[in-house]
Every structure is written in structure tokens, then in C-alpha cells.
Write a protein that holds these residues in place. Structure first.
Motif, PDB file in Angstrom:
ATOM      1  N   UNK A   1       0.832  -1.206   0.000  1.00  0.00           N
ATOM      2  CA  UNK A   1       0.000   0.000   0.000  1.00  0.00           C
ATOM      3  C   UNK A   1       0.864   1.252   0.000  1.00  0.00           C
ATOM      4  N   UNK A   2       2.090   1.181   0.539  1.00  0.00           N
ATOM      5  CA  UNK A   2       3.004   2.321   0.462  1.00  0.00           C
ATOM      6  C   UNK A   2       3.524   2.510  -0.953  1.00  0.00           C
ATOM      7  N   UNK A   3       3.812   1.410  -1.650  1.00  0.00           N
ATOM      8  CA  UNK A   3       4.219   1.517  -3.055  1.00  0.00           C
ATOM      9  C   UNK A   3       3.099   2.142  -3.883  1.00  0.00           C
ATOM     10  N   UNK A   4       1.865   1.689  -3.673  1.00  0.00           N
ATOM     11  CA  UNK A   4       0.749   2.199  -4.466  1.00  0.00           C
ATOM     12  C   UNK A   4       0.488   3.675  -4.169  1.00  0.00           C
ATOM     13  N   UNK A   5       0.518   4.053  -2.886  1.00  0.00           N
ATOM     14  CA  UNK A   5       0.269   5.447  -2.522  1.00  0.00           C
ATOM     15  C   UNK A   5       1.359   6.355  -3.054  1.00  0.00           C
ATOM     16  N   UNK A   6       2.615   5.936  -2.937  1.00  0.00           N
ATOM     17  CA  UNK A   6       3.720   6.756  -3.444  1.00  0.00           C
ATOM     18  C   UNK A   6       3.610   6.948  -4.950  1.00  0.00           C
ATOM     19  N   UNK A   7       3.285   5.885  -5.677  1.00  0.00           N
ATOM     20  CA  UNK A   7       3.138   5.996  -7.131  1.00  0.00           C
ATOM     21  C   UNK A   7       1.995   6.943  -7.479  1.00  0.00           C
ATOM     22  N   UNK A   8       0.887   6.843  -6.756  1.00  0.00           N
ATOM     23  CA  UNK A   8      -0.247   7.730  -7.015  1.00  0.00           C
ATOM     24  C   UNK A   8       0.149   9.192  -6.815  1.00  0.00           C
ATOM     25  N   UNK A   9       0.843   9.519  -5.728  1.00  0.00           N
ATOM     26  CA  UNK A   9       1.225  10.911  -5.466  1.00  0.00           C
ATOM     27  C   UNK A   9       2.207  11.418  -6.512  1.00  0.00           C
ATOM     28  N   UNK A  10       3.172  10.597  -6.920  1.00  0.00           N
ATOM     29  CA  UNK A  10       4.131  11.022  -7.927  1.00  0.00           C
ATOM     30  C   UNK A  10       3.442  11.313  -9.254  1.00  0.00           C
ATOM     31  N   UNK A  11       2.473  10.477  -9.643  1.00  0.00           N
ATOM     32  CA  UNK A  11       1.774  10.707 -10.905  1.00  0.00           C
ATOM     33  C   UNK A  11       0.831  11.896 -10.812  1.00  0.00           C
ATOM     34  N   UNK A  12       0.142  12.048  -9.688  1.00  0.00           N
ATOM     35  CA  UNK A  12      -0.745  13.210  -9.535  1.00  0.00           C
ATOM     36  C   UNK A  12       0.039  14.509  -9.523  1.00  0.00           C
TER      37      UNK A  12
END
Length: 782
Positions: free
Chosen positions: A555-566
Motif C-alpha cells: 500500500x506504500x508503493x501504491x500510494x507513493x506511485x499515485x502521489x508522484x503521478x498526480x
């Protein structure tokens, strides 16, 4: 008593014995689940020894008596003993068998007896029929494996050769000779060629052999009965596997048991896998729209976020304790919550999260969903189909998956992202299906029904076609580019811009961010830094993962990827559900089990045109790709062969050198093999029959083989004596040896077994002397 028919040649009898042994070998695989391999191997050797001893016994009895003994009582007694022994065996621990196995075992014992008495020709057709029955039903009762495929190929080849040989011998005296001669070997090779094609493509087949005989046996589900001796997939019993259709009974397998109590929900799996959520005292969070966007929707998004926070469906990234370790998972008996039939790996969606407030992932509501669903009838089932227009046609053809629910406390149907149809047998009303979030379907009940197969049709995005579209990721939805309004976002924005500085297209930016996260961070199964106290509500829970520990959970990998793309104005969201791991695939049961610990987080990015793409940022996890095209399969197989060859280069080199040496000395090798075969036949003739003079005919055939190998094949119509005298310069001893040998040959073919002068010579000694004087090396020298 019946009078004996023409004597069955030994070679023909041995051929029938080989066919029976192949059927016995396939039967041994039936009991491989309940017997040890050593037990089966010893049992097979004992049966082989009994078969050989019986063949020798009955052939001697036929030679001396010539009449068929009264064997019907023995045949009946064998069947009775085979069936009557089962109640006694069930008194022994692990000694009982299912009814199907008992029946096949009785026929197997009859097969042994009939093979022994095949020296009387009238029993041969019945022997072949029983061997076919034993082989087919044993193959249906045993799991499909490489050994089964090998035995099937050998059995087909041996049976075809026996049938063709019997046919040709039957009509050999009635067919008139013609100028054109047909080669029996060529005819057999052409007949066996289709069988070899089947064997070559057999490894690409899947599933149990029992499905090829569907309708002959009751499969899992049955009629609700119970038999503790039933095999998996056959009959009704404790070892039944979960069925794909009409599941009425279900067995407590290790990986597919009943869940009578404590069915896990999605959030139970979160707590069990990651630890209990920690709630900070100050929970005020802010969601900000980037400055270059209109702020008129900001109050609506904040209100929606607060509403969803009160629903209890948010996922907290702050955990009070360390999640359980993988070693703890493997040390306990894990119970599957459902099974999946179809291609894997697979991401099955359960919840989508539109917002992140710095410590929690918050789902969005379904007010923006505009997809229309209809119920259509196909293939005798009612399919819920989504009528959704996509601007991009990047999808592969539809494929099917079957979900076999065991026990999960949720009414959400786990489905892939791009599902096109959902069907549950006997569910024919549209009102039973309710849409929650985007493309997340619920059943209008408290939980999914247990033991009910759910059929899902879906498509996979073919990313190989993305190069043809330059407008990907151009759609901007404010809810999917919102980021927390906190100073901790500034380093994240800088990190995103730094890793995409050389990218011009948004697709290149997505690939760059995804590769950066997968390559520079380590995935751990448990929380690396558990929360033990309060935490500043204005700091981001993802900051330690990105800039300090550089390792974390999915879930940390997914959240970090989401913030970087946003941060790059690319619409993205986090999704939770279950990951169908290929490592959990059970080839025997033809399904992949999903456990509570397979709960997983990943991302989805908006391509535009009402199309989303699955992103898997966590290392060690893969997503399902489109089926390989023909040239890609060929390329993949070629690369696999190259890789395997490089790994085993030493063995391949030695095999190549050995093959070259055998080809160079192929005539010598063939002559040596022919000599060994002659010796084994001579040994068998001495112990199994009272006609040792037949060794003379075998010796003549061996001499013809030697002549053919050295290039002096004997023409048709020319005697062996004349051909040897004309082709070679023989000394006196060789001429005398040849005369004695040919005299014995004439006595064997045309004479009687009386006290003739020729029979005073030992046929075996004369044959050995003949082979020594006219060996392959001697004939080669000329």
C-alpha cells in the motif's frame, strides 16, 4: 476341452505382454495418491514377474499337452477374489479404495490372467479389449502427468503395431503376389505418425483426463453422497475438489475447506496482514486542487471526503503493530477464501480510493458512475454486461475466469478492471446486481453465497498498441489529481519532476515513474516502522518510505506511485483487492487458490476515453498481459531453448559428441544391438520352450542383418549358402561350419524332430560358432 489352434509365436505373445504391462503401469498411477512410490514400484515388479512366470508356464503346458485346459473356474475365481478382498482391505489403515478403483483392479487381475493364456489364439481379442478398458479407465481416474502422456503414446504405438501385424498375417496367405512390394516398416511408420503428433502436442493441453470422459463419471458436486474412499474429482466423498458447475457438495481439502465461522472481509484481511489501524488525535486533513485548476469544486470534494471518512471504509496507513510475517503465514494451515480458474496473475478489484489525506486512503462515492448494465442470456446463463464506450480499442479478445467462492464476508464480486460480463447460474434478475464504485459490482445480499461459481468475462489492455495513440493520459479529472495540502508534498513534486525531466509524452512519464519505484525501493511483508504514539497530522505517512527507509508494504508503493503521478497532473487512483498469485496454482485441480493474505494494493491510471490502465508498482508482483501472438510464442520458446542450452551447455556438448560418434559408427552400433537381441532371444527360447532349434532361424536372420549392414544384402530367391559362397572367399573351416548350419536349417524347416543325424548337433553351439565365424566385422573385411 477345446482343441488348440495354431501355435502363437513367442514374439506375438511378448507383444501382448508389453501392451498389458503398459496398461498395468497406467493403473499404478491411479493409486499414487494413496500409496507410496516405493510400494507401487515393488507392486509393479511383482506383477511383471507373475506375468513372465505365467507366460512360461502356459507355453510349456501348451507345448506338451496341446489342448486348452479348463480355465473358466480360474477366471471366475480371480474376479470374485478381487472384489471380495476389498472389505478385508478396508480394515487395514489406508487400505481401502473407491468403488471405481476396485472395479478397475478386478479387470486388471483378469488382464494378467488372460495375457498369460494368450498362447491360445482365441484369447487374444479379449485380452486386447480388457487392456484397453483398464488403460482408459485408469487414465480417467489418475491425474494427468508427463508419465501418463508417455504411457499413452507407447500404448497406442504397441496396439497399432499389434493390430496391423495381425491383420497382415491373417490375409498373408490369400493376397496374391504382385510386382510391387510394400514395406511393413514403412506402413507401420506412417500409421504411428499421427500418434506421435498427438504426443508432441500433448504437453500444451491442460486439465485432468477425467474431463475427456465427462458424463461417464460423476464429478465433484455429485448428488450429495459421502464416501471417504472417493478419489478427487470422482464420485462423492471427502476428497472432492470444488466444481466449476452445479456445486452441490464440497470437501474439506487443505486449501479449500469449509468456512463455517469468522469469514474474513476485505478489511479483516487488511488488519490481519498489515496490523490494526492507528487513529491520530487530530484528524483534520486538507485536500487541495492544484493552483492552475478552478477551485469551484474544492468544497464539493472536501464534503465528499468527509462523508466517506464517516463510512468506515477508509484505509489507514498508520498501523499500531507490525503485520504478520510471511514465515508465520507459511507455518500455519492457511485456508483459501476462493479459487480462480483461468489465466493468472490476476488483479481482482474490491475497493477504489480517490483521496489521500496524508494518513488515510479514502474511497470515493458512486455518484459519478454513468455506466449502463443490461442482462442478456448466453450459453444457458444470464450475463450482466456493461455498456460502456471506450475511445481506444487496445483490448485483447475476451477470456473467461471462474471464481469458486469458499467463504468471504463481502457482497462485492471480485472482478478484473475491464470485465465485460458476470454470470451466476440460476440468477436471472437484474435487480440482484448493484453497482458500487466504478465497475465494482455488489450482490443485493449481505455476502456472496458460498460454493457458487461466478463466471466472469474480461479483456486485457494490449499495451503493445499504445504507440499508435499520442493522446494517452490527457484526461484530467480533478478528483484524481488532488494531493494533500502540506509542505511535505514539495519534495515529492520535485522527485517526480526530476525523474521525468527528459520525458515529453505523458506515457513516457508514467513508465519512468513506475520503473523508478519498482527499481529503487524494496518490498517487505511487514511494516518496517510500526506506529507507537501520536503523529503530527500535517505530515505525510508516505514520506519515510520515499526518503528514509526506502522499503515498505504494497500500500506504500501504491500510494507513493499515485502521489508522484498526480504531481505530474496524471489522473491516478489506488485500488485494493486480491492478487491471484501464479505460485498458488494447483495443476491437478486446475485452479489457483486465493488466501486472506493475498490482499493487495495497486494503482490505476486514466488513459482518457473512459479507459483505465492497471499499474503494478510493487516489485515481485506482475499483471496479466494479453495472450501471446503466434510469432511471440515461437520467439519465447526459442529464447527458452537458448537459455536452457546455455545453462546445460556441458551436457549438450557431450550429447552432441556422443551422437556424432554413434552416427559415425552407426553400422557397428546396429550390429551390436542386433547381436544383443539375438542373445536375449536365445536365452528365452531355452527357458520358455522346448524348441531350441528355433535359434537357428534367429541366427539366419542375424546373418542377413549383418550382410545388409556391410552392403551385401542377400537378394530375394538366393539361398544363404549360395550368397556367402559367391560373395566371400571362405576357408575350409568356414565352409564346413556353413554346411552344418544350413543342414540344421533344412532339418528345422522341412524335417521332423526325430533322431536324424542333423539333430545330433547342438543347435545353440552351431549357431554360436556360425556367429563367431560370420560376424559383422568378418563380413565387413570381405
Amino acid at each position: 476341452m477345446l482343441t488348440s489352434q495354431s501355435e502363437v509365436p513367442l514374439k506375438e505373445h511378448l507383444g501382448l505382454g508389453l501392451i498389458s504391462l503398459l496398461a498395468l503401469g497406467q493403473y499404478s498411477l491411479v493409486e499414487i495418491e494413496v500409496r507410496t512410490p516405493l510400494y507401487l514400484f515393488v507392486s509393479y515388479l511383482v506383477q511383471t514377474a507373475l506375468l513372465i512366470g505365467g507366460v512360461v508356464f502356459f507355453r510349456r503346458k501348451q507345448f506338451y499337452r496341446g489342448e486348452l485346459p479348463a480355465l473358466m473356474p480360474v477366471i471366475i475365481l480371480t474376479a470374485i477374489v478381487s472384489l471380495a478382498a476389498e472389505p478385508i482391505l478396508r480394515l487395514i489403515p489406508n487400505g481401502g479404495s473407491s468403488v471405481e478403483v476396485v472395479m478397475v483392479r478386478a479387470f486388471k487381475n483378469e488382464l494378467l490372467l488372460f495375457t498369460m493364456i494368450c498362447c491360445w489364439r482365441q484369447y487374444q481379442p479379449l485380452t486386447i479389449a480388457i487392456s484397453l478398458f483398464v488403460f482408459l479407465f485408469s487414465m480417467a481416474l489418475s491425474p494427468t502427468s508427463g508419465l501418463t502422456i508417455v504411457l499413452m503414446g507407447l500404448y497406442l504405438c504397441a496396439s497399432i503395431v499389434w493390430l496391423i501385424t495381425r491383420y497382415l498375417k491373417r490375409y498373408s496367405g490369400t493376397i496374391h503376389a504382385t510386382q510391387r512390394q510394400y514395406s511393413l516398416k514403412r506402413f507401420l511408420a506412417l500409421a504411428i505418425f499421427p500418434v506421435l503428433i498427438v504426443i508432441a502436442f500433448a504437453p500444451f493441453a491442460s486439465g485432468r483426463t477425467i474431463w475427456s470422459l465427462q458424463g461417464f463419471f460423476p464429478t465433484s458436486g455429485g448428488e450429495g453422497g459421502r464416501d471417504e474412499y472417493s478419489l478427487s474429482g470422482i464420485g462423492n466423498g471427502d476428497a472432492l475438489v470444488p466444481g466449476k458447475e452445479n456445486v452441490q457438495s464440497f470437501a474439506p481439502l487443505d486449501d479449500a475447506p469449509f468456512r463455517e465461522d469468522d469469514k474474513p472481509s476485505l478489511y479483516d484481511s487488511f488488519s490481519e496482514e498489515y496490523g490494526e489501524p492507528f487513529k491520530p488525535k487530530n484528524s483534520d486533513r486538507m485536500i487541495a486542487i492544484p493552483p492552475n485548476r478552478t477551485e469551484t469544486l474544492l468544497p464539493e470534494l472536501v464534503e465528499e471526503m468527509k462523508t466517506m471518512q464517516q463510512s468506515g471504509r477508509q484505509f489507514s496507513m498508520l498501523r499500531d503493530k507490525v503485520g504478520r510475517k510471511r514465515s508465520d503465514v507459511e507455518s500455519t494451515t492457511s485456508k483459501a477464501i476462493f479459487h480462480v480458474v483461468g489465466r493468472v496473475p490476476l488483479h481482482l478489484r474490491m475497493e477504489t480510493y480517490d483521496f489521500y489525506d496524508g494518513s488515510q486512503l479514502i474511497p470515493g462515492d458512486n455518484s459519478t458512475n454513468s455506466t449502463e448494465y443490461v442482462l442478456n442470456e448466453h450459453d444457458e446463463m444470464h450475463w450482466l454486461e456493461a455498456l460502456e464506450d471506450c475511445a481506444f480499442n487496445f483490448f485483447s479478445p475476451e477470456e473467461s475466469h471462474v471464481l469458486k467462492i469458499v467463504g468471504i464476508d463481502s457482497n462485492i464480486i471480485p472482478t478484473p478492471l475491464h470485465w465485460t460480463g458476470i454470470a451466476i447460474k440460476d440468477l436471472n434478475t437484474r435487480n440482484f446486481y448493484v453497482e458500487g464504485q466504478h465497475r465494482v459490482m455488489h450482490l443485493d445480499r449481505d455476502a456472496l453465497p458460498d460454493l457458487v461459481p461466478i463466471h466472469v468475462r474480461s479483456r486485457v489492455l494490449d499495451e503493445r498498441n499504445f504507440d499508435s495513440a499520442q493522446v494517452l493520459y490527457s484526461a484530467i479529472r480533478q478528483r484524481y489529481i488532488s494531493i494533500p495540502d502540506t509542505p511535505d508534498m514539495l519534495p515529492i513534486i520535485e522527485l517526480a519532476n526530476e525523474n521525468t525531466a527528459e520525458c515529453t509524452l505523458k506515457r513516457e512519464k508514467v513508465v519512468s515513474i513506475l520503473n523508478y519505484v519498482r527499481d529503487n525501493y524494496d518490498h517487505v511483508e511487514e511494516n518496517s516502522s510500526p506506529i507507537i504514539g501520536d503523529k503530527d497530522s500535517k505530515s505525510l505517512s508516505i514520506t519515510p518510505f520515499l526518503f528514509e527507509t526506502r522499503k515498505g508494504t504494497d500500500y506504500e508503493f501504491a500510494t507513493a506511485t499515485m502521489l508522484l503521478l498526480r504531481s505530474l497532473d496524471i489522473s491516478c487512483r489506488v485500488v485494493s483487492g486480491y492478487y491471484v498469485d501464479p505460485d498458488n496454482y494447483d495443476r491437478r485441480k486446475d485452479h489457483t487458490s486465493v488466501y486472506s493474505q493475498d490482499v493487495h494494493f495497486w494503482c490505476e491510471v486514466d488513459l482518457g476515453g473512459n479507459t483505465w490502465q492497471t499499474l503494478e508498482p510493487t516489485p515481485g508482483y506482475e499483471k496479466l498481459g494479453p495472450p501471446l501472438r503466434l510469432y511471440e510464442r515461437i520467439e519465447h520458446a526459442f529464447l527458452e531453448v537458448i537459455s536452457w542450452s546455455i545453462t546445460h551447455w556441458m551436457g549438450i556438448t557431450m550429447s552432441f559428441v556422443l551422437t556424432c560418434m554413434i552416427l559415425w559408427q552407426r553400422h557397428a552400433v546396429m550390429a551390436l544391438l542386433a547381436l544383443w537381441y539375438w542373445k536375449m532371444c536365445c536365452f528365452w527360447l531355452r527357458i520358455a520352450t522346448s524348441r531350441p532349434d528355433k535359434v537357428l532361424l534367429l541366427t539366419r536372420d542375424l546373418l542377413d542383418r549383418h550382410l545388409a549392414l556391410v552392403g551385401h544384402r542377400r537378394p530375394v530367391g538366393v539361398t544363404l549358402r549360395k550368397w556367402l559362397l559367391e560373395s566371400y572367399l571362405l576357408n575350409g573351416q568356414e565352409r564346413e561350419q556353413l554346411s552344418d548350419f544350413m543342414y540344421l536349417i533344412d532339418e528345422t524347416i522341412y524335417g521332423s524332430r526325430g533322431n536324424s543325424p542333423g539333430m545330433l548337433l547342438d543347435p545353440l553351439l552351431v549357431s554360436k560358432d556360425m556367429i563367431r565365424h560370420f560376424s559383422w566385422s568378418r563380413l565387413r573385411r570381405g
